[in-house]
Design an enzyme around this catalytic site. Structure first.
Site, PDB file in Angstrom:
ATOM      1  N   LYS A 100      -4.097   4.948   6.203  1.00  0.00           N
ATOM      2  CA  LYS A 100      -2.832   4.210   6.082  1.00  0.00           C
ATOM      3  C   LYS A 100      -1.674   5.180   5.840  1.00  0.00           C
ATOM      4  CE  LYS A 100      -5.312   0.123   4.546  1.00  0.00           C
ATOM      5  NZ  LYS A 100      -5.835  -0.685   3.433  1.00  0.00           N
ATOM      6  N   GLN A 132      -5.317  -1.036  -3.037  1.00  0.00           N
ATOM      7  CA  GLN A 132      -6.536  -0.950  -2.228  1.00  0.00           C
ATOM      8  C   GLN A 132      -7.704  -1.647  -2.937  1.00  0.00           C
ATOM      9  OE1 GLN A 132      -6.708   0.336   0.936  1.00  0.00           O
ATOM     10  NE2 GLN A 132      -8.828  -0.383   0.991  1.00  0.00           N
ATOM     11  N   ASP A 160       0.473  -6.687   1.654  1.00  0.00           N
ATOM     12  CA  ASP A 160      -0.886  -7.118   2.017  1.00  0.00           C
ATOM     13  C   ASP A 160      -0.974  -8.642   2.109  1.00  0.00           C
ATOM     14  OD1 ASP A 160      -2.778  -5.301   2.746  1.00  0.00           O
ATOM     15  OD2 ASP A 160      -3.383  -4.788   0.699  1.00  0.00           O
TER      16      ASP A 160
END
Ligand code: NDP
Length: 288
Positions: free
Chosen positions: A54, A98, A121
């Site tokens: 990412k 994450q 997200d």
């Protein structure tokens, strides 16, 4: 037997990549460099790889990324304090936590502390709630979860109309299955959601014009479970001794499906580009 057209996720992502790069240049000229904070707790090897990918993708299009690396034994309170610092940092437009988090941390509680306006997200309950409330595509929240958003882009890349079709989603996780189902519903598909307690999975998957497999069971979906000509999107990533395989038996499926994503090279590249898209969207919102 006709062979399915293979949906090239890398190619679809590359097109979005170019457009996004141009948007970042324009934003930077206006004094805003999009910034993404990547919060990775501990040293989970898979998380290390995902976060690295990412950050590399950010660098390629000019998004500033800032790695936050709390130790695996950080207390929930301290982690939330770090997230709150990022919430109030005007150089940070997106915050990625994450997953999975170490077991002593409560994931929903931690995610609730991400500012919903920086929730790239799309996992904050406010954004998930807005996703659930949206009847039509136009009513969706600014941030929708990245993998599900990528799945829709891949279906769109085939040119197959979603509205009015029978869609079957196998898997009901909050990360993939449920949001995919909501997005398909917002695009006017008739949606069936299957899970581990579904009896006669094949009977349902065979009804699908659009089939999305997000299960985590290697090659669960066999050729005989697929409707001829269907669009089949394989979200699964399963590491076997001889490499990665999806949740769909690729060799069987390609003889039956109309369109099919490979693993790797299908959904994976889309997840990252959608994260970058959300970060740029957030930076743009700050400008306006
Ligand atoms: P979860 O384990 O959270 O969810 C799996 C879902 O599949 C559950 O709803 C489960 O049912 C269902 N399921 C399990 N076994 C069966 C079965 N035999 N028949 C029908 N349904 C079944 O996984 P995720 O949603 O997080 O991920 C799914 C897959 O997608 C994984 O392989 C993961 O690695 C991959 N993935 C890939 C991404 C990418 O970018 N390419 C991103 C995210 C995930 P129940 O709810 O009843 O337990």
């Amino acid at each position: 037997m006709p062979q399915a057209k293979i949906i090239d996720g890398k190619q679809v992502a590359a097109k979005l990549h170019q457009a996004l790069k141009e948007e970042v240049v324009a934003l930077t000229k206006q004094g805003v460099t999009p910034g993404l904070a990547t919060v990775r707790v501990g040293e989970d090897p898979a998380s290390q790889v995902y976060v690295q990918m990412k950050e590399k993708a950010c660098a390629m299009i000019g998004i500033m990324s800032r790695g936050i690396r709390p130790p695996a034994d950080i207390s929930q309170e301290d982690l939330i304090a770090q997230i709150e610092e990022l919430n109030s940092d005007s150089n940070i437009h997106g915050i990625l936590v994450q997953l999975p988090l170490p077991g002593h941390l409560n994931t929903p509680t931690v995610l609730q502390h991400v500012n919903p306006d920086k929730d790239v997200d799309g996992f904050h309950p406010l954004n998930l709630g807005k996703l659930l409330s949206a009847k039509y595509w136009e009513e969706l929240p600014r941030f929708i979860p990245c993998t599900p958003a990528g799945v829709i882009k891949l279906i769109d890349s085939t040119g197959v109309e979603i509205a009015g079709k029978q869609a079957v989603v196998v898997g009901r996780s909050i990360i993939v299955g449920k949001p995919v189902a909501m997005l398909l519903l917002a695009r006017q598909a008739t949606v069936t959601i299957c899970h581990s307690r579904t009896s006669d999975l094949g009977a349902l998957t065979r009804t699908a014009d659009i089939l999305v497999a997000a299960v985590g069971v290697p090659q669960l979906i066999k050729g005989k479970m697929i409707k001829p000509g269907a669009v089949v999107i394989d979200v699964g990533v399963n590491r076997l001794e001889d490499g990665l395989v999806g949740d769909v038996d690729f060799n069987q499926a390609k003889e039956v499906a109309g369109y099919l994503t490979p693993v790797p090279g299908g959904v994976g590249p889309m997840t990252i580009i959608m994260l970058l898209t959300n970060t740029v969207r957030s930076a743009k919102a700050q400008l306006s």
